[in-house]
Write an enzyme that holds these catalytic residues in place. Sequence first.
Site, short mmCIF file in Angstrom:
data_model
loop_
_atom_site.label_atom_id
_atom_site.label_comp_id
_atom_site.label_asym_id
_atom_site.label_seq_id
_atom_site.Cartn_x
_atom_site.Cartn_y
_atom_site.Cartn_z
CD1 TRP A 1 -6.34 3.63 5.65
CD2 TRP A 1 -7.06 4.91 7.34
NE1 TRP A 1 -5.29 3.81 6.52
CE2 TRP A 1 -5.70 4.59 7.57
CE3 TRP A 1 -7.72 5.72 8.27
CZ2 TRP A 1 -5.00 5.03 8.68
CZ3 TRP A 1 -7.02 6.15 9.38
CH2 TRP A 1 -5.68 5.82 9.58
CG HIS B 1 -5.42 0.13 8.33
ND1 HIS B 1 -5.12 1.19 9.13
CD2 HIS B 1 -6.64 -0.30 8.76
CE1 HIS B 1 -6.10 1.41 10.00
NE2 HIS B 1 -7.03 0.52 9.79
NE ARG C 1 -5.35 2.09 2.54
CZ ARG C 1 -4.40 2.69 3.20
NH1 ARG C 1 -3.97 3.88 2.80
NH2 ARG C 1 -3.86 2.14 4.26
CD GLN D 1 -1.26 -1.35 5.11
OE1 GLN D 1 -1.72 -1.74 6.19
NE2 GLN D 1 -1.35 -0.08 4.70
CB VAL E 1 0.62 5.64 16.86
CG1 VAL E 1 0.62 4.17 16.54
CG2 VAL E 1 0.48 6.48 15.59
CB ALA F 1 1.84 -0.30 16.02
#
Length: 347
Positions: free
Chosen positions: A158, A178, A204, A218, A261, A315
């Site tokens: 990112w 994000h 970004r 997003q 995640v 997620a």
Amino acid sequence: MPSDNESLTQIETQARRELDAAPDEDALERWRVAFLGRRGRLTLVLRSLADLPVGERRTLGAQANRLKRDLEGALQEKKAELARSATDALVEERIDVTLPGPPLPRGRLHPTTQTLRDVLDSFVSMGFQVVEGPEIEWDHYNFEALRIPKDHPARDMWQTLWIDYEQDGERPMLLRTHTSPMQIRVMEQTQPPIRVVVPGRCYRHEATDPTHEWMMTQVEGLAVDEGISLGDLKGTLADFARRIFGPDRKVAFRCDYFPFVEPGMELRIDCFLCGGEGCRTCSRTGWIEILGAGMVHPDILDAVGYDSERYTGFAFGMGVERIAMLRHGIEDIRLFYSNDLRFLRQF
Ligand code: FA5
């Protein structure tokens, strides 16, 4: 005091010039008093006739009387002319209140907003709640709390726009890269079961190309409950993809890595432009990635005070412009925010 033809001529010339120039009723009245009034210049000539010899009196009298009639006539004409132009001005200014107003150009929703609303609708109908969060975010929520510590290579995923604000020699604020920081904010404030979607702008510091903008929208999704599995994640996203793209679009899940995640994956849709053969828009892969997803890392559940033995969650985070591109066949994401009405009016 005028006593001959020449004086009458002078009176006439001056009277006509002043009458011509008179702009309004008041000026006309002043003119009448000056030339034809009881002590007016022509009246005085007429009065003085009595002192003249008979012959002269007759000629001059006749001329003076003619001039008087002429000037009276001219006065009436001038009055009528002034009245006419006043009426003309009124007619000119008249507004027809019964005319319809000029039509207001109808605006429309930006293609990103249209798709965003459809995306949110599809999740709301599956029982998700919509919440929003800040675009200026702390490093803590954008990175640290998502298991992306300082100097960790994952930060390179990112490219970040930092806020020019220092605290203890560091810059702790940024434009969120994000919507994932909202996972932490929501979990800190709520107990499971959780089902939320979070729309919002992200930024970004990256070079733009047909599928990358420096600002994009997003939608984050988060579900935490007892017994949530990867199957729930895949089922939810497959259902979402069917609703948004219709049954014919191909959907593929692939392994991917995100520090927050485990396991992580991405969802790709076959390229609308080349049908999967590979082109400039899909970077010759045949697929366009629309979201990253995965099962919420147990460390994150523990860090917000949830019992990770009891609760699990999934997620996801998707790019709304990419979805709009796939739906409408838009070849270049840079068209969205270049403010070209020829593009925007198509939606
Ligand atoms: C993320 O931003 C993760 N936060 C997604 C996530 C959420 C993963 C929850 C796991 C769990 P990524 O950088 O891949 O991941 O971006 C997610 C989506 O945003 C991409 O699939 C893409 O659709 C869109 N996107 C990312 N960068 C850009 C960009 N520069 N321009 C347009 N869309 C972008």
